[in-house]
Write an enzyme that holds these catalytic residues in place. Structure first.
Site, PDB file in Angstrom:
ATOM      1  N   SER A 104       0.900  -1.104   0.138  1.00 16.20           N
ATOM      2  CA  SER A 104      -0.065   0.144   0.041  1.00 16.20           C
ATOM      3  C   SER A 104       0.789   1.232   0.053  1.00 16.20           C
ATOM      4  O   SER A 104       1.589   1.651  -1.077  1.00 16.20           O
ATOM      5  CB  SER A 104      -1.027  -0.096   1.224  1.00 16.20           C
ATOM      6  OG  SER A 104      -1.999   0.931   1.042  1.00 16.20           O
ATOM      7  N   LEU A 105       0.894   2.055   0.978  1.00 12.42           N
ATOM      8  CA  LEU A 105       1.967   3.389   1.243  1.00 12.42           C
ATOM      9  C   LEU A 105       3.218   2.784   0.819  1.00 12.42           C
ATOM     10  O   LEU A 105       3.819   3.458   0.189  1.00 12.42           O
ATOM     11  CB  LEU A 105       1.649   3.907   2.359  1.00 12.42           C
ATOM     12  CG  LEU A 105       2.753   4.969   2.958  1.00 12.42           C
ATOM     13  CD1 LEU A 105       2.546   6.166   1.947  1.00 12.42           C
ATOM     14  CD2 LEU A 105       2.673   5.016   4.353  1.00 12.42           C
ATOM     15  N   ASP A 132      -0.746  -4.228  -3.871  1.00 19.48           N
ATOM     16  CA  ASP A 132      -1.974  -3.667  -3.673  1.00 19.48           C
ATOM     17  C   ASP A 132      -1.751  -2.009  -3.716  1.00 19.48           C
ATOM     18  O   ASP A 132      -2.468  -1.360  -2.668  1.00 19.48           O
ATOM     19  CB  ASP A 132      -2.781  -4.321  -2.469  1.00 19.48           C
ATOM     20  CG  ASP A 132      -4.304  -4.412  -3.062  1.00 19.48           C
ATOM     21  OD1 ASP A 132      -4.277  -5.148  -3.983  1.00 19.48           O
ATOM     22  OD2 ASP A 132      -5.149  -3.633  -2.483  1.00 19.48           O
ATOM     23  N   HIS A 163      -7.297  -5.984   0.260  1.00 13.88           N
ATOM     24  CA  HIS A 163      -6.089  -5.102   0.011  1.00 13.88           C
ATOM     25  C   HIS A 163      -5.022  -5.551   1.148  1.00 13.88           C
ATOM     26  O   HIS A 163      -3.837  -5.294   0.457  1.00 13.88           O
ATOM     27  CB  HIS A 163      -6.619  -3.767   0.616  1.00 13.88           C
ATOM     28  CG  HIS A 163      -5.678  -2.676   0.707  1.00 13.88           C
ATOM     29  ND1 HIS A 163      -4.716  -2.388  -0.291  1.00 13.88           N
ATOM     30  CD2 HIS A 163      -5.026  -2.053   1.703  1.00 13.88           C
ATOM     31  CE1 HIS A 163      -3.864  -1.519   0.143  1.00 13.88           C
ATOM     32  NE2 HIS A 163      -4.199  -1.210   1.356  1.00 13.88           N
TER      33      HIS A 163
END
Length: 276
Positions: free
Chosen positions: A104-105, A128, A256
């Site tokens: 993610s981040l 993701d 996610h």
């Protein structure tokens, strides 16, 4: 001093990279593999992966700025800031170039670092997060992130909250987050992630990323959870058209939080990629 012998089990330490100090968890010996978590999370969530991969690699899981036990400056939460942190950490460890595993981040930051500092990065597993994430998805993400700054009575209350927020996470993953992501304060527990930093970081996730994906020349594996609500099938397809040369793995049934929901499949994807 941290030595290979002392890294049979994870060791936590803080590393000054110049201007900011980052907390990391290290284990193993071998080529450097750096793990970068998602927003509001911390380095502990990668334990199911590093416990296996540290048999072959020096695994270094990072509390990114604003998160965990790392410094939480008032400003500096754009992609370029996180990428500079990654570069500074690799240089401080003096074991590069590194394989970056980002969720993610951390995925956004890893690809950005690979594009900006290619001499320090061997390859990236980008879990993701892609360009083209829809505005309404970011709107919902910011609402969830900003709603997480709460006072909890005790660890059980934290686990109840996390189980509601992340309904697909296994109980063991919930426990890791509850045990590692909160600090004792008067009246109970609060998240270690700094609220102002989370707000700025969430806003920064909207930064344009297409040019970074166009520019990156290091090998990148794109991983998406089949039922991810952050990276839509359309966003993934558009990314594939942008960079048809980058391999893609879609993890069946995963949302996610791919690496926490499906660690075994994630491990296989990483191994196949780095051994190719």
């Amino acid at each position: 001093m941290v030595t290979a012998a002392s890294l049979d089990v994870p060791v936590s330490r803080r590393i000054d990279i110049g201007g900011i100090t980052l907390n990391v968890r290290e284990a193993g010996d071998g080529p450097l593999m750096v793990f970068l978590h998602g927003i509001t999370s911390n380095s502990a969530v990668f334990a199911p992966l590093t416990s296996v991969l540290s048999r072959r690699f020096r695994t270094v899981s990072v509390d990114q700025r604003g998160h965990g036990l790392s410094d939480k400056p008032a400003t500096g939460y754009r992609a370029r800031d996180f990428a500079a942190d990654i570069a500074g950490l690799i240089e401080a460890l003096d074991r590069g170039p590194a394989i970056l595993i980002g969720h993610s981040l951390g995925s956004r930051n890893s690809v950005t670092a690979a594009a900006a500092y290619p001499h320090l990065v061997r390859s990236v597993v980008a879990i993701d997060f892609t360009p083209y994430i829809e505005t309404e998805v970011f709107d919902a993400l910011e609402q969830r992130v900003n709603g997480g700054d709460q006072l909890f009575a005790d660890r059980a209350a934290v686990e109840t909250y996390l189980a509601r927020r992340y309904p697909n996470l296994p109980a063991a993953a919930i426990r890791i987050r509850a045990e590692s992501g909160y600090r004792a304060v008067d009246g109970g527990l609060r998240p270690l992630a700094a609220p102002a930093a989370m707000a700025e970081t969430a806003s920064g996730l909207r930064e344009e990323l297409e040019s970074v994906y166009r520019a990156v020349e290091r090998p990148v594996l794109i991983v998406r959870g089949e039922v991810s609500t952050l990276v839509s099938a359309a966003a993934l397809a558009k990314t594939a058209r942008l960079r048809p040369d980058l391999p893609i793995v879609v993890v069946p049934g995963a949302d996610h939080y791919v690496n926490e929901v499906a660690p075994d499949i994630t491990l296989k994807a990483i191994a196949n990629f780095v051994d190719a």
